[in-house]
Scaffold this motif. Sequence first.
Motif, PDB file in Angstrom:
ATOM      1  N   ILE A  55       0.858  -1.185   0.000  1.00 21.55           N
ATOM      2  CA  ILE A  55       0.000   0.000   0.000  1.00 21.55           C
ATOM      3  C   ILE A  55       0.892   1.231   0.000  1.00 21.55           C
ATOM      4  CG2 ILE A  55      -1.666   1.314   1.374  1.00 21.55           C
ATOM      5  CD1 ILE A  55      -2.698  -1.375   2.400  1.00 21.55           C
ATOM      6  N   ASP A  56       0.538   2.212  -0.810  1.00 30.87           N
ATOM      7  CA  ASP A  56       1.306   3.455  -0.786  1.00 30.87           C
ATOM      8  C   ASP A  56       0.496   4.535  -0.072  1.00 30.87           C
ATOM      9  OD1 ASP A  56      -0.151   5.124  -2.839  1.00 30.87           O
ATOM     10  OD2 ASP A  56       0.509   3.523  -4.183  1.00 30.87           O
ATOM     11  N   PRO A  57       1.136   5.593   0.392  1.00 30.72           N
ATOM     12  CA  PRO A  57       0.428   6.632   1.153  1.00 30.72           C
ATOM     13  C   PRO A  57      -0.741   7.260   0.393  1.00 30.72           C
ATOM     14  CG  PRO A  57       2.788   6.897   1.405  1.00 30.72           C
ATOM     15  CD  PRO A  57       2.587   5.846   0.356  1.00 30.72           C
ATOM     16  N   GLU A  58      -0.609   7.399  -0.914  1.00 31.84           N
ATOM     17  CA  GLU A  58      -1.695   7.991  -1.689  1.00 31.84           C
ATOM     18  C   GLU A  58      -2.929   7.084  -1.673  1.00 31.84           C
ATOM     19  OE1 GLU A  58       2.224   9.551  -2.864  1.00 31.84           O
ATOM     20  OE2 GLU A  58       1.474   7.503  -2.857  1.00 31.84           O
ATOM     21  N   GLU A  59      -2.713   5.772  -1.867  1.00 32.28           N
ATOM     22  CA  GLU A  59      -3.828   4.825  -1.806  1.00 32.28           C
ATOM     23  C   GLU A  59      -4.461   4.815  -0.421  1.00 32.28           C
ATOM     24  OE1 GLU A  59      -2.385   1.301  -4.861  1.00 32.28           O
ATOM     25  OE2 GLU A  59      -1.500   1.378  -2.855  1.00 32.28           O
ATOM     26  N   ALA A  60      -3.633   4.854   0.617  1.00 32.22           N
ATOM     27  CA  ALA A  60      -4.141   4.841   1.985  1.00 32.22           C
ATOM     28  C   ALA A  60      -4.981   6.086   2.272  1.00 32.22           C
ATOM     29  CB  ALA A  60      -2.985   4.730   2.977  1.00 32.22           C
ATOM     30  N   PHE A  61      -4.537   7.219   1.764  1.00 36.42           N
ATOM     31  CA  PHE A  61      -5.273   8.466   1.943  1.00 36.42           C
ATOM     32  C   PHE A  61      -6.663   8.357   1.316  1.00 36.42           C
ATOM     33  CE2 PHE A  61      -6.029  12.906   0.300  1.00 36.42           C
ATOM     34  CZ  PHE A  61      -6.254  13.507   1.529  1.00 36.42           C
ATOM     35  N   ILE A  62      -6.716   7.854   0.096  1.00 33.05           N
ATOM     36  CA  ILE A  62      -7.978   7.702  -0.621  1.00 33.05           C
ATOM     37  C   ILE A  62      -8.872   6.678   0.086  1.00 33.05           C
ATOM     38  CG2 ILE A  62      -9.000   6.923  -2.819  1.00 33.05           C
ATOM     39  CD1 ILE A  62      -6.237   8.025  -4.042  1.00 33.05           C
ATOM     40  N   ALA A  63      -8.292   5.545   0.468  1.00 36.18           N
ATOM     41  CA  ALA A  63      -9.064   4.510   1.164  1.00 36.18           C
ATOM     42  C   ALA A  63      -9.586   5.018   2.510  1.00 36.18           C
ATOM     43  CB  ALA A  63      -8.214   3.257   1.366  1.00 36.18           C
ATOM     44  N   SER A  64      -8.790   5.808   3.210  1.00 35.68           N
ATOM     45  CA  SER A  64      -9.224   6.347   4.502  1.00 35.68           C
ATOM     46  C   SER A  64     -10.440   7.252   4.342  1.00 35.68           C
ATOM     47  CB  SER A  64      -8.089   7.139   5.154  1.00 35.68           C
ATOM     48  OG  SER A  64      -7.029   6.297   5.489  1.00 35.68           O
ATOM     49  N   LEU A  65     -10.413   8.122   3.355  1.00 34.34           N
ATOM     50  CA  LEU A  65     -11.559   9.004   3.120  1.00 34.34           C
ATOM     51  C   LEU A  65     -12.793   8.211   2.694  1.00 34.34           C
ATOM     52  CD1 LEU A  65      -9.655  11.952   1.516  1.00 34.34           C
ATOM     53  CD2 LEU A  65     -11.142  12.125   3.509  1.00 34.34           C
ATOM     54  N   SER A  66     -12.603   7.221   1.835  1.00 38.70           N
ATOM     55  CA  SER A  66     -13.712   6.386   1.392  1.00 38.70           C
ATOM     56  C   SER A  66     -14.299   5.604   2.564  1.00 38.70           C
ATOM     57  CB  SER A  66     -13.241   5.427   0.296  1.00 38.70           C
ATOM     58  OG  SER A  66     -14.275   4.530  -0.045  1.00 38.70           O
ATOM     59  N   SER A  67     -13.440   5.036   3.388  1.00 39.57           N
ATOM     60  CA  SER A  67     -13.873   4.254   4.541  1.00 39.57           C
ATOM     61  C   SER A  67     -14.642   5.116   5.534  1.00 39.57           C
ATOM     62  CB  SER A  67     -12.645   3.626   5.214  1.00 39.57           C
ATOM     63  OG  SER A  67     -13.019   2.902   6.361  1.00 39.57           O
ATOM     64  N   CYS A  68     -14.134   6.308   5.813  1.00 39.43           N
ATOM     65  CA  CYS A  68     -14.800   7.225   6.738  1.00 39.43           C
ATOM     66  C   CYS A  68     -16.193   7.588   6.210  1.00 39.43           C
ATOM     67  CB  CYS A  68     -13.942   8.478   6.930  1.00 39.43           C
ATOM     68  SG  CYS A  68     -14.559   9.593   8.212  1.00 39.43           S
ATOM     69  N   HIS A  69     -16.284   7.890   4.923  1.00 40.88           N
ATOM     70  CA  HIS A  69     -17.576   8.221   4.308  1.00 40.88           C
ATOM     71  C   HIS A  69     -18.529   7.033   4.444  1.00 40.88           C
ATOM     72  CE1 HIS A  69     -20.227  10.347   1.434  1.00 40.88           C
ATOM     73  NE2 HIS A  69     -20.554   9.106   1.072  1.00 40.88           N
ATOM     74  N   MET A  70     -18.046   5.829   4.142  1.00 40.90           N
ATOM     75  CA  MET A  70     -18.886   4.636   4.218  1.00 40.90           C
ATOM     76  C   MET A  70     -19.407   4.412   5.633  1.00 40.90           C
ATOM     77  SD  MET A  70     -17.944   0.604   3.893  1.00 40.90           S
ATOM     78  CE  MET A  70     -17.115   0.723   5.478  1.00 40.90           C
ATOM     79  N   LEU A 110     -15.400   9.666  -4.983  1.00 41.84           N
ATOM     80  CA  LEU A 110     -16.001   8.521  -4.309  1.00 41.84           C
ATOM     81  C   LEU A 110     -17.149   8.065  -5.191  1.00 41.84           C
ATOM     82  CD1 LEU A 110     -16.155   9.751  -0.592  1.00 41.84           C
ATOM     83  CD2 LEU A 110     -14.311   8.544  -1.765  1.00 41.84           C
ATOM     84  N   ARG A 111     -17.204   6.773  -5.455  1.00 35.00           N
ATOM     85  CA  ARG A 111     -18.275   6.217  -6.287  1.00 35.00           C
ATOM     86  C   ARG A 111     -18.954   5.090  -5.513  1.00 35.00           C
ATOM     87  NH1 ARG A 111     -14.514   7.209 -11.059  1.00 35.00           N
ATOM     88  NH2 ARG A 111     -15.354   9.145 -11.876  1.00 35.00           N
ATOM     89  N   PRO A 112     -19.604   5.472  -4.398  1.00 36.67           N
ATOM     90  CA  PRO A 112     -20.207   4.441  -3.554  1.00 36.67           C
ATOM     91  C   PRO A 112     -21.426   3.809  -4.208  1.00 36.67           C
ATOM     92  CG  PRO A 112     -20.808   6.611  -2.759  1.00 36.67           C
ATOM     93  CD  PRO A 112     -19.818   6.816  -3.874  1.00 36.67           C
ATOM     94  N   HIS A 135     -20.744  12.927   4.196  1.00 36.56           N
ATOM     95  CA  HIS A 135     -19.587  13.731   3.814  1.00 36.56           C
ATOM     96  C   HIS A 135     -19.298  14.802   4.865  1.00 36.56           C
ATOM     97  CE1 HIS A 135     -16.668  15.870   1.413  1.00 36.56           C
ATOM     98  NE2 HIS A 135     -17.336  16.981   1.671  1.00 36.56           N
ATOM     99  N   HIS A 136     -20.340  15.488   5.301  1.00 38.62           N
ATOM    100  CA  HIS A 136     -20.146  16.567   6.273  1.00 38.62           C
ATOM    101  C   HIS A 136     -19.821  16.048   7.670  1.00 38.62           C
ATOM    102  CE1 HIS A 136     -20.884  19.911   3.647  1.00 38.62           C
ATOM    103  NE2 HIS A 136     -21.959  19.310   3.176  1.00 38.62           N
ATOM    104  N   SER A 137     -20.136  14.797   7.949  1.00 37.15           N
ATOM    105  CA  SER A 137     -19.840  14.206   9.263  1.00 37.15           C
ATOM    106  C   SER A 137     -18.456  13.569   9.326  1.00 37.15           C
ATOM    107  CB  SER A 137     -20.888  13.130   9.595  1.00 37.15           C
ATOM    108  OG  SER A 137     -22.172  13.698   9.675  1.00 37.15           O
ATOM    109  N   CYS A 138     -17.900  13.213   8.186  1.00 38.37           N
ATOM    110  CA  CYS A 138     -16.627  12.480   8.130  1.00 38.37           C
ATOM    111  C   CYS A 138     -15.489  13.331   8.700  1.00 38.37           C
ATOM    112  CB  CYS A 138     -16.325  12.091   6.681  1.00 38.37           C
ATOM    113  SG  CYS A 138     -14.718  11.311   6.447  1.00 38.37           S
ATOM    114  N   PHE A 139     -14.866  12.816   9.751  1.00 37.72           N
ATOM    115  CA  PHE A 139     -13.763  13.527  10.406  1.00 37.72           C
ATOM    116  C   PHE A 139     -12.624  13.798   9.432  1.00 37.72           C
ATOM    117  CE2 PHE A 139     -15.182  10.485  13.896  1.00 37.72           C
ATOM    118  CZ  PHE A 139     -16.151  11.350  14.387  1.00 37.72           C
ATOM    119  N   LEU A 140     -12.328  12.828   8.594  1.00 37.92           N
ATOM    120  CA  LEU A 140     -11.207  12.985   7.668  1.00 37.92           C
ATOM    121  C   LEU A 140     -11.519  14.005   6.581  1.00 37.92           C
ATOM    122  CD1 LEU A 140     -10.012   9.289   7.365  1.00 37.92           C
ATOM    123  CD2 LEU A 140      -9.174  11.091   8.871  1.00 37.92           C
ATOM    124  N   ALA A 141     -12.724  13.958   6.029  1.00 36.16           N
ATOM    125  CA  ALA A 141     -13.099  14.937   5.010  1.00 36.16           C
ATOM    126  C   ALA A 141     -13.060  16.347   5.591  1.00 36.16           C
ATOM    127  CB  ALA A 141     -14.487  14.632   4.452  1.00 36.16           C
TER     128      ALA A 141
END
Length: 175
Positions: A55-70, A110-112, A135-141
């Motif tokens: 895993i690279d930091p860019e992928e982790a960043f994207i996955a973290s935001l997606s996970s938080c949104h989910m 994000l394409r949930p 989206h507005h609740s996600c701590f990371l966003a």
Amino acid sequence: MSEHIAIVQWQRNQAKFTDNKYSREHIWQFDGGAEIAASSSPDIVTVPYSNSACIDPEEAFIASLSSCHMLWFLSIAAKRKFIVDSYSDRAIGLMEKNEEGKLAIAKIYLRPQAIFSGDNLPTDKQIEEMHESAHHSCFLANSVKTEIIVEAICLADAAGTQHHNLPIIRQNSNQ
């Protein structure tokens, strides 16, 4: 408030280092015991100095935001008494120069896709509202400057009786 810890460890392992020819592979450790093999992206540092299997930091960043949104979306749906059977997201981050001319993950799409079941199926408007609220609740966003674009895909039930794309929710997370 809460504190979150990640330990990042790297070893030189006999590489000369000063010639910039050293492995970027390293380990991420988390308080629950999980260990993740990480590396720079091969798009940034070429193989053999990076490892595309990690895993690279860019992928982790994207996955973290997606996970938080989910996680927020699922919580909101449950509170509204909608049954979500599954949720998937093929999130995409775009690296480009920002306003200061520095490379950054400037946009994340994000394409949930949520599959609902039961007698109480949400309308398109309710799904859109749940994604906006998530989206507005996600701590990371709420912590980043990256523009996050939500393009929800709805399948109402496992049989796929309602197939449609919802309007795009396009928001800069700092707004």
